[in-house]
Design an enzyme around this catalytic site. Structure first.
Site, short mmCIF file in Angstrom:
data_model
loop_
_atom_site.label_atom_id
_atom_site.label_comp_id
_atom_site.label_asym_id
_atom_site.label_seq_id
_atom_site.Cartn_x
_atom_site.Cartn_y
_atom_site.Cartn_z
N SER A 12 0.85 -1.19 0.00
CA SER A 12 0.00 0.00 0.00
C SER A 12 0.88 1.24 0.00
CB SER A 12 -0.91 -0.02 1.23
OG SER A 12 -0.18 -0.28 2.40
N GLU A 14 1.04 5.51 0.86
CA GLU A 14 0.42 6.59 1.64
C GLU A 14 0.69 7.97 1.01
OE1 GLU A 14 0.77 6.32 5.94
OE2 GLU A 14 1.33 8.44 5.99
N HIS A 73 -7.00 8.15 6.74
CA HIS A 73 -6.58 8.11 8.14
C HIS A 73 -7.58 8.98 8.90
CE1 HIS A 73 -2.07 7.16 7.21
NE2 HIS A 73 -2.86 6.70 6.27
N ASP A 105 -1.93 13.68 17.03
CA ASP A 105 -1.25 14.59 17.96
C ASP A 105 -1.89 15.96 17.80
OD1 ASP A 105 0.90 12.83 18.90
OD2 ASP A 105 1.51 12.87 16.80
N GLN A 172 5.04 2.39 12.37
CA GLN A 172 5.87 3.58 12.15
C GLN A 172 7.09 3.11 11.35
OE1 GLN A 172 6.41 6.55 11.51
NE2 GLN A 172 5.66 7.33 13.47
N PHE A 212 11.70 14.64 10.92
CA PHE A 212 10.59 13.69 11.11
C PHE A 212 10.94 12.68 12.20
CE2 PHE A 212 8.71 13.38 6.50
CZ PHE A 212 8.06 14.57 6.68
N HIS A 262 4.15 -0.98 3.54
CA HIS A 262 3.34 0.23 3.36
C HIS A 262 4.33 1.38 3.17
CE1 HIS A 262 0.02 3.09 4.12
NE2 HIS A 262 0.90 3.79 4.83
C1 LIG Z 1 0.85 4.23 10.07
C2 LIG Z 1 0.74 5.56 10.74
C3 LIG Z 1 -0.09 6.55 10.18
C4 LIG Z 1 -0.23 7.78 10.81
N1 LIG Z 1 -1.06 8.72 10.23
C5 LIG Z 1 -1.27 9.90 10.84
C6 LIG Z 1 -2.18 10.85 10.32
O1 LIG Z 1 -2.76 10.67 9.24
N2 LIG Z 1 -2.38 12.00 11.00
C7 LIG Z 1 -1.75 12.25 12.20
O2 LIG Z 1 -1.99 13.33 12.79
N3 LIG Z 1 -0.87 11.37 12.72
C8 LIG Z 1 -0.62 10.21 12.08
N4 LIG Z 1 0.26 9.29 12.62
C9 LIG Z 1 0.97 9.63 13.86
C10 LIG Z 1 0.16 9.27 15.11
O3 LIG Z 1 -1.03 10.03 15.15
C11 LIG Z 1 1.02 9.58 16.32
O4 LIG Z 1 2.09 8.68 16.38
C12 LIG Z 1 0.29 9.67 17.65
O5 LIG Z 1 1.18 10.24 18.61
C13 LIG Z 1 -0.17 8.32 18.20
O6 LIG Z 1 -1.22 7.81 17.53
P1 LIG Z 1 -1.72 6.30 17.85
O7 LIG Z 1 -2.96 6.09 17.09
O8 LIG Z 1 -0.62 5.34 17.69
O9 LIG Z 1 -2.06 6.50 19.40
P2 LIG Z 1 -2.36 5.51 20.62
O10 LIG Z 1 -2.43 4.10 20.20
O11 LIG Z 1 -3.53 6.09 21.33
O12 LIG Z 1 -1.05 5.68 21.50
C14 LIG Z 1 -0.54 6.97 21.84
C15 LIG Z 1 0.27 6.89 23.14
O13 LIG Z 1 -0.62 6.69 24.23
C16 LIG Z 1 -0.30 5.48 24.93
N5 LIG Z 1 -1.59 4.84 25.24
C17 LIG Z 1 -2.45 4.24 24.37
N6 LIG Z 1 -3.54 3.80 25.02
C18 LIG Z 1 -3.38 4.12 26.31
C19 LIG Z 1 -4.18 3.95 27.48
N7 LIG Z 1 -5.37 3.34 27.42
N8 LIG Z 1 -3.69 4.43 28.67
C20 LIG Z 1 -2.48 5.05 28.74
N9 LIG Z 1 -1.70 5.24 27.66
C21 LIG Z 1 -2.14 4.79 26.47
C22 LIG Z 1 0.54 4.65 23.96
O14 LIG Z 1 1.43 3.78 24.65
C23 LIG Z 1 1.28 5.75 23.20
O15 LIG Z 1 2.39 6.20 23.93
C24 LIG Z 1 0.46 8.06 12.01
C25 LIG Z 1 1.32 7.08 12.56
C26 LIG Z 1 1.45 5.85 11.94
C27 LIG Z 1 2.39 4.82 12.54
#
Ligand SMILES: Cc1cc2nc3c(=O)[nH]c(=O)nc-3n(C[C@H](O)[C@H](O)[C@H](O)COP(=O)(O)OP(=O)(O)OC[C@H]3O[C@@H](n4cnc5c(N)ncnc54)[C@H](O)[C@@H]3O)c2cc1C
Length: 281
Positions: A12, A14, A73, A105, A172, A212, A262
């Site tokens: 895929s 992105e 996303h 974020d 990531q 990045f 990906h």
């Molecule tokens: C494939 C990919 C695509 C991405 N696309 C985008 C995008 O389109 N737009 C964008 O803005 N960002 C994007 N990101 C970045 C991503 O949004 C950031 O890395 C963000 O900081 C974390 O998102 P997450 O969904 O992994 O968060 P989560 O899974 O919620 O995790 C975030 C943090 O919180 C902690 N955590 C999770 N659940 C809990 C809980 N229940 N209690 C306590 N701590 C917890 C985790 O350990 C981690 O440190 C992408 C990242 C990847 C890998």
């Protein structure tokens, strides 16, 4: 890697949603080129705090209308359930069947708030409100998320997303294949058996990559960093070395049984296509 070998590899690409007409045209050309590689889907990022909401929607609908599968996303931080529901309804009505569900974020200076704290809550919400209408991808971090208290905590938090109903995973980017192999072993030990597809970042400009990587916690191994730094403004050498490093990485991952790749294309087809050809895919 046993849990991963049973999946047929999927590929895929992105994109980010373009901001200008020129960017839109460039992305169309990139897509035409990459479509020839027959990917499973094209994904389109979503700007922090919803800043690209309309452009993400427009871009995925255009991709879908061209006859390719598109996966928007969707990040939940700072959003309300009403906003998320509305976006998902628009996607479903537009024929979208695949979502990359993220926490996201918040842009610096934007106050916390919103109804979702973590991505597992978004995955649960999608499953509750839309049942199986979408294939849900989530993110994982073979070198661990930069805000995680510990590697162990991050793994436990990752498992929550899988248990909430994620179907598959995109990682990531990383340049250290062993981090991915170890991550998969740890997931297997925790009973996680869905496809975890490595995210691949081709190397184009060192300064951009360093920026990045510092922000997202992906490590550039010292030997790679030193070589790239040494090339200075010689962009042809940066690209040539980057192609060697990333092709070797992809080759090692696929040979070991990774269930696909990906590519973070940054809306350009060139490096991704060259890596693809060198891999003989
Ligand atoms: C494939 C990919 C695509 C991405 N696309 C985008 C995008 O389109 N737009 C964008 O803005 N960002 C994007 N990101 C970045 C991503 O949004 C950031 O890395 C963000 O900081 C974390 O998102 P997450 O969904 O992994 O968060 P989560 O899974 O919620 O995790 C975030 C943090 O919180 C902690 N955590 C999770 N659940 C809990 C809980 N229940 N209690 C306590 N701590 C917890 C985790 O350990 C981690 O440190 C992408 C990242 C990847 C890998």
């Amino acid at each position: 890697m046993e849990s991963q070998k049973k999946f047929a590899p999927t590929f895929s690409f992105e994109f980010f949603p373009p901001q200008t007409q020129e960017g839109t045209e460039k992305l169309r050309a990139t897509r035409r080129q990459l479509a020839q590689l027959n990917p499973k889907f094209f994904s389109v990022t979503f700007g922090a705090g919803g800043s690209t909401r309309d452009r993400t929607l427009e871009t995925v609908l255009e991709i879908q209308a061209e006859g390719y599968a598109a996966a928007p996303h969707l990040s939940c931080i700072g959003s309300t359930s009403e906003n998320i529901r509305t976006m998902l309804q628009k996607y479903r009505d537009g024929g979208i069947r695949h979502i990359v569900a993220l926490r996201g974020d918040l842009p610096s200076g934007m106050a916390q708030g919103g109804e979702f704290r973590y991505a597992d809550e978004l995955v649960k919400f999608i499953r509750k409100e839309f049942d199986d209408a979408f294939h849900i991808e989530v993110a994982s971090y073979p070198e661990y998320h930069p805000q995680a208290n510990s590697a162990q905590d991050d793994l436990r938090n990752f498992k929550r997303k899988v248990e909430a109903g994620a179907d598959s995973v995109i990682t990531q980017y990383f340049y250290n294949a062993d981090a991915y192999f170890r991550f998969i072993e740890e997931c297997e030990a925790m009973g996680i058996g869905i496809p975890i597809v490595p995210g691949i970042m081709p190397i184009n400009k060192f300064s951009q990559l360093a920026r990045f990587s510092d922000a997202c916690g992906a490590e550039i191994p010292r030997w790679i960093r030193k070589k790239l730094e040494g090339y200075g403004d010689d962009s042809a050498s940066v690209r040539a070395f980057g192609l060697d490093v990333v092709t070797d990485l992809c080759d090692r991952l696929l040979q070991a049984g990774a269930p696909g790749l990906h590519f973070y294309t940054l809306n350009s087809a060139g490096l991704t296509t060259t890596i693809w050809q060198r891999l003989g895919l």
